[in-house]
Design a protein around this motif. Structure first.
Motif, PDB file in Angstrom:
ATOM      1  N   ALA A 312      10.670 106.073   9.978  1.00  0.00           N
ATOM      2  CA  ALA A 312       9.933 106.403  11.205  1.00  0.00           C
ATOM      3  C   ALA A 312       8.620 107.100  10.891  1.00  0.00           C
ATOM      4  N   ILE A 313       8.635 108.025   9.929  1.00  0.00           N
ATOM      5  CA  ILE A 313       7.409 108.734   9.554  1.00  0.00           C
ATOM      6  C   ILE A 313       6.409 107.770   8.930  1.00  0.00           C
ATOM      7  N   ALA A 314       6.881 106.920   8.022  1.00  0.00           N
ATOM      8  CA  ALA A 314       5.982 105.965   7.359  1.00  0.00           C
ATOM      9  C   ALA A 314       5.357 105.002   8.370  1.00  0.00           C
ATOM     10  N   LYS A 315       6.132 104.571   9.356  1.00  0.00           N
ATOM     11  CA  LYS A 315       5.592 103.676  10.383  1.00  0.00           C
ATOM     12  C   LYS A 315       4.553 104.390  11.242  1.00  0.00           C
ATOM     13  N   ALA A 316       4.829 105.650  11.567  1.00  0.00           N
ATOM     14  CA  ALA A 316       3.881 106.409  12.388  1.00  0.00           C
ATOM     15  C   ALA A 316       2.559 106.611  11.664  1.00  0.00           C
ATOM     16  N   LEU A 317       2.630 106.741  10.343  1.00  0.00           N
ATOM     17  CA  LEU A 317       1.415 106.960   9.541  1.00  0.00           C
ATOM     18  C   LEU A 317       0.831 105.660   8.998  1.00  0.00           C
ATOM     19  N   GLU A 318       1.555 104.559   9.213  1.00  0.00           N
ATOM     20  CA  GLU A 318       1.120 103.244   8.704  1.00  0.00           C
ATOM     21  C   GLU A 318       0.836 103.330   7.208  1.00  0.00           C
ATOM     22  N   THR A 319       1.825 103.811   6.492  1.00  0.00           N
ATOM     23  CA  THR A 319       1.658 104.008   5.060  1.00  0.00           C
ATOM     24  C   THR A 319       2.883 103.521   4.296  1.00  0.00           C
ATOM     25  N   LYS A 320       2.767 103.488   2.979  1.00  0.00           N
ATOM     26  CA  LYS A 320       3.862 103.091   2.107  1.00  0.00           C
ATOM     27  C   LYS A 320       4.726 104.306   1.748  1.00  0.00           C
ATOM     28  N   ILE A 321       5.887 104.009   1.145  1.00  0.00           N
ATOM     29  CA  ILE A 321       6.833 105.039   0.720  1.00  0.00           C
ATOM     30  C   ILE A 321       6.991 104.958  -0.792  1.00  0.00           C
ATOM     31  N   TYR A 322       6.925 106.118  -1.441  1.00  0.00           N
ATOM     32  CA  TYR A 322       7.107 106.156  -2.894  1.00  0.00           C
ATOM     33  C   TYR A 322       8.314 107.021  -3.249  1.00  0.00           C
ATOM     34  N   CYS A 323       9.058 106.585  -4.260  1.00  0.00           N
ATOM     35  CA  CYS A 323      10.113 107.403  -4.864  1.00  0.00           C
ATOM     36  C   CYS A 323      10.262 106.957  -6.311  1.00  0.00           C
ATOM     37  N   ASP A 324      11.005 107.703  -7.107  1.00  0.00           N
ATOM     38  CA  ASP A 324      11.145 107.319  -8.508  1.00  0.00           C
ATOM     39  C   ASP A 324      11.978 106.040  -8.625  1.00  0.00           C
ATOM     40  N   SER A 325      11.990 105.468  -9.827  1.00  0.00           N
ATOM     41  CA  SER A 325      12.616 104.155 -10.021  1.00  0.00           C
ATOM     42  C   SER A 325      14.131 104.193  -9.782  1.00  0.00           C
ATOM     43  N   ARG A 326      14.767 105.320 -10.116  1.00  0.00           N
ATOM     44  CA  ARG A 326      16.212 105.427  -9.901  1.00  0.00           C
ATOM     45  C   ARG A 326      16.537 105.351  -8.415  1.00  0.00           C
ATOM     46  N   LYS A 327      15.789 106.127  -7.616  1.00  0.00           N
ATOM     47  CA  LYS A 327      15.995 106.131  -6.167  1.00  0.00           C
ATOM     48  C   LYS A 327      15.654 104.769  -5.562  1.00  0.00           C
ATOM     49  N   ALA A 328      14.578 104.159  -6.046  1.00  0.00           N
ATOM     50  CA  ALA A 328      14.158 102.853  -5.515  1.00  0.00           C
ATOM     51  C   ALA A 328      15.244 101.799  -5.736  1.00  0.00           C
ATOM     52  N   ALA A 329      15.898 101.846  -6.898  1.00  0.00           N
ATOM     53  CA  ALA A 329      16.951 100.879  -7.198  1.00  0.00           C
ATOM     54  C   ALA A 329      18.125 101.056  -6.232  1.00  0.00           C
ATOM     55  N   ILE A 330      18.439 102.301  -5.891  1.00  0.00           N
ATOM     56  CA  ILE A 330      19.514 102.572  -4.929  1.00  0.00           C
ATOM     57  C   ILE A 330      19.130 102.047  -3.552  1.00  0.00           C
ATOM     58  N   LEU A 331      17.889 102.309  -3.141  1.00  0.00           N
ATOM     59  CA  LEU A 331      17.433 101.849  -1.825  1.00  0.00           C
ATOM     60  C   LEU A 331      17.490 100.329  -1.726  1.00  0.00           C
ATOM     61  N   ARG A 332      17.205  99.642  -2.815  1.00  0.00           N
ATOM     62  CA  ARG A 332      17.227  98.184  -2.773  1.00  0.00           C
ATOM     63  C   ARG A 332      18.651  97.643  -2.665  1.00  0.00           C
ATOM     64  N   CYS A 333      19.639  98.436  -3.060  1.00  0.00           N
ATOM     65  CA  CYS A 333      21.040  98.029  -2.895  1.00  0.00           C
ATOM     66  C   CYS A 333      21.451  98.008  -1.432  1.00  0.00           C
ATOM     67  N   GLU A 334      20.687  98.689  -0.591  1.00  0.00           N
ATOM     68  CA  GLU A 334      21.045  98.807   0.822  1.00  0.00           C
ATOM     69  C   GLU A 334      20.721  97.545   1.618  1.00  0.00           C
ATOM     70  N   SER A 335      20.013  96.616   0.999  1.00  0.00           N
ATOM     71  CA  SER A 335      19.679  95.335   1.651  1.00  0.00           C
ATOM     72  C   SER A 335      19.021  95.533   3.006  1.00  0.00           C
TER      73      SER A 335
END
Length: 499
Positions: A312-335
């Protein structure tokens, strides 16, 4: 002198009265025995959960399983991986991929098939290395017969907790006393069909009680997430808090004036000038400066959870989201295609960063900002957790049910309710956000009043007799309120997503 006919009538009446008395005595005895057995089962469970327990040959090399981890009369365990191979259990269920629910689950697991949502299956394969041959992912909202359980069927319902979390609705006959409890069911072999709703961790909402698999059905046992079963935890509805965070972020980053409420000492805490972001264009119109390289929003999260606030915050700011590679891999598991489209591996392109919840503290955030010195000059930190919430002083700790409903449903929550912490500065603001993915006390009350249930079994904060006693009193009050109302109806709600 009594006639033979009158004597027969009197004898018949006496017999009926005697039968009624015996029936009443039997009901009282049954209730007392049930209560006694339940108390003894809780003592048994407390012993099993002793933190000082160490597996040895003398104790069988494993903890005994508390009764509330086993679906009564069924060879099914839920969130019970720390107990190893449980006697007579044929199916192990996992409500979601939070560590307190999958404790001891690892790549070495070989004790039986694991049933869970598809998202949770992805997560435990990735994070824990569980061999896929042991995992049976199930689709949400569809009913499946579980093999080797005597025909028990299960329906998965979205839990409104973290990604992949679900409620399990079990329906079937009691066929076996599984687990370690010495207290057995009297219904083994009975033709009666039982319904158990296991809530795991959940944020109760009207959609749960209106779900086609639940609506209009009597639920024999509800295994309830009682994390916040205390009147002091009537924090605001989840969707309102999410919107408030997004709105506040947009106002602070873009320099729009943000109203504030007075602090406890009556003095207004102003944000004017802290994050001014407007300058004048050539024609006197306000023009937004390039903020992506100046102001950073940092959100604290668990390994899984809080994604809705971040998106919701990223959409309100019209921006991208960054996190480290470990966290990103977990987020991608969420489909979650929506979330995946927002992720970037370039921290300079993202106006929102994800960090562990513990990083959202002034000293830790200052260290984090040092990494981006010369890129971002100011930071807004959000710390979303239900423990952030504190009830207003003077709040009644034993309110009437009607008071709970009226007080909570009259509340609103917007960006002006979010206040920077006292150690915030001109370059660093931290906001404690009263956001949880567990049910508030108010939501638990609405859920209990809106559902036809026979017994509620607490699954959280059950370690002490005192804690169990306090929760049991509220469950009794919910039951009494339902009976007073007569017909079970869904408590009035403001939207299907929240009461």
């Amino acid at each position: 002198m009594p006639t033979p006919q009158n004597t027969l009538k009197d004898a018949s009446a006496s017999s009926r009265n005697s039968a009624k008395q015996k029936s009443a005595d039997g009901d009282i005895f049954s209730t007392l025995m049930t209560s006694f057995k339940e108390n003894e089962a809780w003592k048994e469970a407390s012993t099993a959960e002793d933190r000082n327990f160490r597996p040895t040959k003398s104790n069988g090399g494993r903890r005994k399983t508390p009764f509330y981890k086993i679906m009564q009369g069924m060879p099914i365990a839920v969130d019970a991986f720390r107990y190893g191979a449980i006697p007579n259990v044929k199916a192990y269920f996992l409500t979601h991929a939070h560590s307190d629910h999958y404790t001891n689950l690892s790549a070495k697991w070989d004790n039986g098939l694991i049933y869970c949502s598809e998202c949770t299956a992805n997560l435990i394969t990735h994070m824990l290395g569980v061999d896929p041959k042991w995992i049976r992912p199930l689709a949400m909202n569809s009913t499946t017969i579980i093999p080797d359980t005597g025909g028990v069927q299960v329906t998965l319902i979205e839990a409104n907790h973290c990604p992949g979390s679900c409620l399990f609705l079990f329906e079937g006959k009691q066929t076996v006393d599984a687990g370690d409890s010495a207290y057995k069911s009297q219904y083994i072999g009975s033709p009666k069909v039982f319904r158990y709703l296991h809530c795991g961790d959940f944020r109760a909402c009207p959609q749960h009680v209106m779900h086609p698999a639940v609506k209009g059905k009597h639920i024999d046992h509800v295994y309830l997430d009682t994390t916040y079963l205390d009147p002091k935890y009537c924090f605001p509805p989840q969707p309102l808090v999410i919107s408030a965070c997004a709105e506040l972020s947009a106002r602070l980053v873009r320099g729009v004036g943000a109203e504030v409420q007075p602090t406890n000492d009556g003095k207004p805490r102003t944000m004017t000038g802290w994050f001014t972001r407007m300058d004048k264009g050539d024609k006197g119109k306000e023009k937004q400066t390039d903020l992506s390289q100046r102001t950073l929003v940092v959100v604290g999260t668990y390994s899984i959870g809080k994604e809705r606030i971040v998106k919701a915050i990223a959409k309100a700011l019209e921006t991208k989201i960054y996190c480290d590679s470990r966290k990103a891999a977990i987020l991608r598991c969420e489909s979650d295609p929506d979330l995946e489209s927002m992720l970037t591996t370039d921290p300079m392109r993202a106006g929102v960063h994800l960090v562990p919840l513990a990083v959202i503290a002034s000293d830790r955030l200052e260290q984090y900002m040092e990494r981006w010195k010369g890129v971002y000059t100011k930071v807004i930190g959000f710390r979303p957790t239900g423990w952030t919430f504190s009830a207003p002083s003077g709040t009644d700790t034993l309110p009437a049910i009607s008071t709970v409903l009226a007080r909570a449903q009259s509340r609103t929550f917007t960006h002006v309710n979010l206040q920077p912490q006292r150690n915030s500065s001109a370059t660093l603001q931290i906001y404690g956000v009263p956001y949880s993915e567990h049910s508030s006390f108010f939501e638990l009350t609405c859920f209990a009043l809106s559902l036809d249930w026979g017994r509620m079994i607490a699954t959280v904060n059950v370690g002490s007799e005192s804690s169990r006693g306090k929760m049991a009193k509220w469950i009794e009050r919910w039951d009494a309120e339902r009976k007073k109302r007569g017909k079970v109806e869904v408590v009035h709600y403001r939207a299907p997503e929240y009461w």
